[in-house]
Design a protein around this motif. Structure first.
Motif, PDB file in Angstrom:
ATOM      1  N   LEU A 178      79.104  85.814   7.110  1.00 22.34           N
ATOM      2  CA  LEU A 178      78.661  87.200   7.024  1.00 22.34           C
ATOM      3  C   LEU A 178      77.269  87.304   7.644  1.00 22.34           C
ATOM      4  O   LEU A 178      76.322  86.675   7.176  1.00 22.34           O
ATOM      5  N   PHE A 179      77.189  88.080   8.688  1.00 18.02           N
ATOM      6  CA  PHE A 179      75.906  88.365   9.306  1.00 18.02           C
ATOM      7  C   PHE A 179      75.497  89.757   8.849  1.00 18.02           C
ATOM      8  O   PHE A 179      75.809  90.758   9.501  1.00 18.02           O
ATOM      9  N   GLY A 180      74.831  89.829   7.693  1.00 20.88           N
ATOM     10  CA  GLY A 180      74.440  91.105   7.110  1.00 20.88           C
ATOM     11  C   GLY A 180      73.443  91.854   7.970  1.00 20.88           C
ATOM     12  O   GLY A 180      72.612  91.256   8.650  1.00 20.88           O
ATOM     13  N   GLU A 181      73.521  93.174   7.924  1.00 21.67           N
ATOM     14  CA  GLU A 181      72.678  94.030   8.755  1.00 21.67           C
ATOM     15  C   GLU A 181      71.190  93.783   8.548  1.00 21.67           C
ATOM     16  O   GLU A 181      70.419  93.760   9.495  1.00 21.67           O
ATOM     17  N   GLN A 182      70.805  93.599   7.300  1.00 15.26           N
ATOM     18  CA  GLN A 182      69.388  93.412   6.976  1.00 15.26           C
ATOM     19  C   GLN A 182      68.840  92.118   7.569  1.00 15.26           C
ATOM     20  O   GLN A 182      67.788  92.101   8.185  1.00 15.26           O
ATOM     21  N   GLU A 183      69.554  91.012   7.363  1.00 17.54           N
ATOM     22  CA  GLU A 183      69.076  89.709   7.806  1.00 17.54           C
ATOM     23  C   GLU A 183      69.364  89.431   9.270  1.00 17.54           C
ATOM     24  O   GLU A 183      68.689  88.630   9.907  1.00 17.54           O
ATOM     25  N   TRP A 184      70.426  90.046   9.803  1.00 22.30           N
ATOM     26  CA  TRP A 184      70.875  89.727  11.157  1.00 22.30           C
ATOM     27  C   TRP A 184      71.058  90.996  12.003  1.00 22.30           C
ATOM     28  O   TRP A 184      72.140  91.256  12.514  1.00 22.30           O
ATOM     29  N   PRO A 185      70.008  91.786  12.195  1.00 24.01           N
ATOM     30  CA  PRO A 185      70.176  92.972  13.032  1.00 24.01           C
ATOM     31  C   PRO A 185      70.552  92.556  14.458  1.00 24.01           C
ATOM     32  O   PRO A 185      70.028  91.575  14.974  1.00 24.01           O
ATOM     33  N   ARG A 186      71.477  93.273  15.027  1.00 24.80           N
ATOM     34  CA  ARG A 186      71.950  93.007  16.391  1.00 24.80           C
ATOM     35  C   ARG A 186      72.496  91.594  16.567  1.00 24.80           C
ATOM     36  O   ARG A 186      72.356  91.000  17.631  1.00 24.80           O
ATOM     37  N   ARG A 204      68.691  83.961  15.728  1.00 20.79           N
ATOM     38  CA  ARG A 204      69.721  83.338  16.555  1.00 20.79           C
ATOM     39  C   ARG A 204      71.008  83.089  15.777  1.00 20.79           C
ATOM     40  O   ARG A 204      71.277  82.003  15.267  1.00 20.79           O
ATOM     41  N   ALA A 205      71.839  84.101  15.687  1.00 20.04           N
ATOM     42  CA  ALA A 205      73.126  84.005  14.997  1.00 20.04           C
ATOM     43  C   ALA A 205      73.990  82.897  15.583  1.00 20.04           C
ATOM     44  O   ALA A 205      74.755  82.257  14.858  1.00 20.04           O
ATOM     45  N   ASP A 206      73.878  82.639  16.878  1.00 20.74           N
ATOM     46  CA  ASP A 206      74.662  81.553  17.471  1.00 20.74           C
ATOM     47  C   ASP A 206      74.267  80.207  16.868  1.00 20.74           C
ATOM     48  O   ASP A 206      75.123  79.402  16.504  1.00 20.74           O
ATOM     49  N   LEU A 207      72.968  79.985  16.711  1.00 20.52           N
ATOM     50  CA  LEU A 207      72.511  78.721  16.134  1.00 20.52           C
ATOM     51  C   LEU A 207      72.840  78.638  14.644  1.00 20.52           C
ATOM     52  O   LEU A 207      73.107  77.542  14.122  1.00 20.52           O
ATOM     53  N   ALA A 208      72.855  79.777  13.961  1.00 19.22           N
ATOM     54  CA  ALA A 208      73.237  79.788  12.546  1.00 19.22           C
ATOM     55  C   ALA A 208      74.695  79.377  12.381  1.00 19.22           C
ATOM     56  O   ALA A 208      75.028  78.613  11.466  1.00 19.22           O
ATOM     57  N   LEU A 209      75.576  79.848  13.256  1.00 17.42           N
ATOM     58  CA  LEU A 209      76.986  79.456  13.175  1.00 17.42           C
ATOM     59  C   LEU A 209      77.148  77.969  13.472  1.00 17.42           C
ATOM     60  O   LEU A 209      77.902  77.272  12.780  1.00 17.42           O
ATOM     61  N   ILE A 210      76.423  77.474  14.454  1.00 16.23           N
ATOM     62  CA  ILE A 210      76.488  76.039  14.766  1.00 16.23           C
ATOM     63  C   ILE A 210      76.002  75.221  13.571  1.00 16.23           C
ATOM     64  O   ILE A 210      76.614  74.210  13.206  1.00 16.23           O
TER      65      ILE A 210
END
Length: 178
Positions: free
Chosen positions: A7-15, A24-30
């Motif tokens: 879950l990439f919540g709006e507050q913590e992970w805008p855009r 960096r959502a990509d690095l978080a998934l990795i």
């Protein structure tokens, strides 16, 4: 089959859909996949990736940046796409000029690997409305089309063309869902 749904919540992970924004959502998934592997939950460093709507935007951009991790990609009803061409990110793959840009790491080798991933582009056959959730404007509409259905078709076609231009077999397929 193991299903992992971060879950990439709006507050913590805008855009987060851009994959390279704040945190960096990509690095978080990795990192998540690495932690699950270390715990013995996942048995491979490669995985299949699916995304719907904003998740589809994230998924295809993640696969472009990290194609070595993806066995298969399925995107459903993305609002818009990054095309495998030389226009500036987020429309295409060229690096932005307004500061540090991880997209500069998307080399020709990575694009070739990305284009080799079996990719399904799925959009509802009736998904032709233009609402507030669909990003629009002259530039994006001209490149991608007026609605999600046309945008999915054009992106799948662009993937096929990009593969053929590189002498690769096209691995992208479009599916209109009814």
């Amino acid at each position: 089959r193991l299903l992992i749904a971060p879950l990439f919540g709006e507050q913590e992970w805008p855009r987060y859909q851009q994959a390279i924004r704040r945190g960096r959502a990509d690095l978080a998934l990795i990192a998540l996949m690495g932690a699950l592997s270390a715990e013995g939950i996942c048995r491979t460093s490669h995985f299949e990736l699916f995304g719907f709507s904003g998740g589809a935007q994230f998924a295809h951009r993640f696969a472009m940046m990290h194609p070595q991790l993806i066995n298969r990609l399925t995107v459903a009803s993305a609002g818009w796409y990054t095309f495998p061409d030389s226009t500036q990110f987020p429309f295409g793959l060229s690096a932005r000029t307004d500061g540090p840009d991880p997209w500069s790491a998307v080399t020709e080798d990575r694009i070739r690997r990305f284009l080799a991933i079996p990719t399904q582009v799925c959009v509802g056959a009736d998904d032709t409305l233009r609402d507030a959730n669909l990003r629009s404007g002259d530039r994006i509409d001209a490149q991608q089309g007026q609605n999600r259905l046309i945008r999915g078709i054009r992106w799948a076609q662009a993937l096929k063309r990009a593969a053929e231009e590189r002498g690769l077999p096209p691995r992208a397929a479009f599916f209109a869902l009814s």
